[in-house]
Motif scaffolding. Structure first.
Motif, mmCIF file in Angstrom:
data_model
loop_
_atom_site.group_PDB
_atom_site.id
_atom_site.type_symbol
_atom_site.label_atom_id
_atom_site.label_comp_id
_atom_site.label_asym_id
_atom_site.label_seq_id
_atom_site.Cartn_x
_atom_site.Cartn_y
_atom_site.Cartn_z
ATOM 1 N N LEU A 141 30.345 -55.128 -12.629
ATOM 2 C CA LEU A 141 30.061 -55.758 -13.921
ATOM 3 C C LEU A 141 28.699 -55.352 -14.455
ATOM 4 O O LEU A 141 28.513 -55.224 -15.661
ATOM 5 C CB LEU A 141 30.140 -57.282 -13.778
ATOM 6 C CG LEU A 141 31.506 -57.796 -13.326
ATOM 7 C CD1 LEU A 141 31.426 -59.264 -12.960
ATOM 8 C CD2 LEU A 141 32.552 -57.551 -14.397
ATOM 9 N N GLU A 142 27.723 -55.205 -13.562
ATOM 10 C CA GLU A 142 26.375 -54.742 -13.919
ATOM 11 C C GLU A 142 25.992 -53.688 -12.899
ATOM 12 O O GLU A 142 25.881 -53.972 -11.718
ATOM 13 C CB GLU A 142 25.375 -55.894 -13.894
ATOM 14 C CG GLU A 142 25.627 -56.948 -14.950
ATOM 15 C CD GLU A 142 24.681 -58.140 -14.825
ATOM 16 O OE1 GLU A 142 23.696 -58.060 -14.070
ATOM 17 O OE2 GLU A 142 24.950 -59.151 -15.480
ATOM 18 N N GLY A 143 25.794 -52.491 -13.360
ATOM 19 C CA GLY A 143 25.543 -51.359 -12.481
ATOM 20 C C GLY A 143 26.491 -50.247 -12.885
ATOM 21 O O GLY A 143 26.941 -50.182 -14.019
ATOM 22 N N GLY A 144 26.814 -49.390 -11.929
ATOM 23 C CA GLY A 144 27.702 -48.282 -12.253
ATOM 24 C C GLY A 144 28.349 -47.709 -11.016
ATOM 25 O O GLY A 144 28.229 -48.259 -9.911
ATOM 26 N N ASP A 145 29.025 -46.585 -11.194
ATOM 27 C CA ASP A 145 29.715 -45.944 -10.087
ATOM 28 C C ASP A 145 28.769 -45.569 -8.952
ATOM 29 O O ASP A 145 29.177 -45.477 -7.806
ATOM 30 C CB ASP A 145 30.466 -44.701 -10.568
ATOM 31 C CG ASP A 145 31.671 -45.050 -11.427
ATOM 32 O OD1 ASP A 145 32.118 -46.222 -11.384
ATOM 33 O OD2 ASP A 145 32.168 -44.160 -12.130
ATOM 34 N N VAL A 146 27.497 -45.340 -9.270
ATOM 35 C CA VAL A 146 26.508 -45.026 -8.236
ATOM 36 C C VAL A 146 26.481 -46.123 -7.166
ATOM 37 O O VAL A 146 26.227 -45.850 -5.988
ATOM 38 C CB VAL A 146 25.106 -44.808 -8.859
ATOM 39 C CG1 VAL A 146 24.574 -46.088 -9.483
ATOM 40 C CG2 VAL A 146 24.126 -44.284 -7.829
ATOM 41 N N ASP A 147 26.778 -47.354 -7.543
ATOM 42 C CA ASP A 147 26.758 -48.484 -6.612
ATOM 43 C C ASP A 147 27.928 -48.467 -5.646
ATOM 44 O O ASP A 147 27.939 -49.221 -4.667
ATOM 45 C CB ASP A 147 26.743 -49.801 -7.392
ATOM 46 C CG ASP A 147 25.453 -49.974 -8.168
ATOM 47 O OD1 ASP A 147 24.385 -50.002 -7.529
ATOM 48 O OD2 ASP A 147 25.514 -50.054 -9.402
ATOM 49 N N LEU A 148 28.923 -47.625 -5.899
ATOM 50 C CA LEU A 148 30.104 -47.536 -5.038
ATOM 51 C C LEU A 148 30.055 -46.320 -4.111
ATOM 52 O O LEU A 148 30.938 -46.154 -3.275
ATOM 53 C CB LEU A 148 31.379 -47.459 -5.885
ATOM 54 C CG LEU A 148 31.670 -48.670 -6.760
ATOM 55 C CD1 LEU A 148 32.877 -48.389 -7.651
ATOM 56 C CD2 LEU A 148 31.892 -49.895 -5.909
ATOM 57 N N ARG A 149 29.047 -45.478 -4.257
ATOM 58 C CA ARG A 149 28.982 -44.247 -3.464
ATOM 59 C C ARG A 149 28.037 -44.395 -2.277
ATOM 60 O O ARG A 149 26.881 -44.796 -2.429
ATOM 61 C CB ARG A 149 28.561 -43.080 -4.343
ATOM 62 C CG ARG A 149 29.635 -42.721 -5.359
ATOM 63 C CD ARG A 149 29.377 -41.391 -6.044
ATOM 64 N NE ARG A 149 28.197 -41.412 -6.891
ATOM 65 C CZ ARG A 149 28.221 -41.607 -8.209
ATOM 66 N NH1 ARG A 149 29.366 -41.813 -8.833
ATOM 67 N NH2 ARG A 149 27.100 -41.579 -8.898
ATOM 68 N N TRP A 150 28.560 -44.057 -1.112
ATOM 69 C CA TRP A 150 27.827 -44.120 0.149
ATOM 70 C C TRP A 150 27.954 -42.773 0.846
ATOM 71 O O TRP A 150 28.994 -42.118 0.750
ATOM 72 C CB TRP A 150 28.404 -45.216 1.047
ATOM 73 C CG TRP A 150 28.315 -46.580 0.450
ATOM 74 C CD1 TRP A 150 29.119 -47.110 -0.520
ATOM 75 C CD2 TRP A 150 27.378 -47.592 0.777
ATOM 76 N NE1 TRP A 150 28.736 -48.389 -0.807
ATOM 77 C CE2 TRP A 150 27.671 -48.715 -0.031
ATOM 78 C CE3 TRP A 150 26.321 -47.664 1.686
ATOM 79 C CZ2 TRP A 150 26.945 -49.886 0.042
ATOM 80 C CZ3 TRP A 150 25.600 -48.830 1.761
ATOM 81 C CH2 TRP A 150 25.903 -49.929 0.944
#
Length: 161
Positions: A141-150
């Motif tokens: 909701l706040e952030g982006g796809d970068v927050d899903l990449r590990w």
């Protein structure tokens, strides 16, 4: 029958040998499991139950570590319940209702679809995290796809769904 435990699927020998047919799948020290580092700095995770390790998608479980001043994105999950147990440090869980302080011994249960965020301020934070079942989608909701990449230690990408 001691010593007949097979090699776990991540390619390393288990810390302790178990008899063939044992109801236990594996016993391994956390230091033997691979660390994943978030593309957004300050977050690390180590899975100890995942399809790759345990051969099941019934749940996902791991150890999370956040550095001071780190936060997850504000998000929710479709298709799973979410549990966290704080081991060390302090932080806050952010929801639509406000911020709730958390520290060692705090157990957090988040229903499917509930918006949430884990934040640290001046303290690092370590916690266990469980998602049941491991057939879910994370909606940022706040952030982006970068927050899903590990990233694995060898540079391979793992994208949280």
């Amino acid at each position: 029958m001691e010593g007949s435990f097979s090699t776990p699927s991540w390619g390393r020998e288990a810390t302790h040998s178990l008899p063939r047919g044992s109801p236990l799948g594996y016993i391994v020290h956390e230091s033997e499991l691979e660390r994943l580092v978030s593309e957004r700095p300050g977050r690390e995770r180590v899975f100890f139950v995942s399809p790759a390790l345990a051969g099941t998608d019934k749940f996902l479980a791991g150890h999370m570590a956040y550095q001071p001043g780190t936060a997850s994105p504000y998000h929710y999950h479709e298709g799973c319940e979410h549990f966290q147990l704080i081991l060390e440090g302090s932080g806050v869980v952010v929801t639509d209702e406000g911020q709730i302080p958390v520290g060692p011994g705090t157990f957090i249960f988040i229903h499917e679809g509930e918006k949430h965020q884990m934040k640290t301020e001046r303290s690092a934070l370590k916690f266990l995290e469980f998602q049941v079942p491991n057939r879910f989608k994370t909606v940022i909701l706040e952030g982006g796809d970068v927050d899903l990449r590990w990233f694995h230690t060898d540079g391979r990408l793992w994208t949280q769904t």
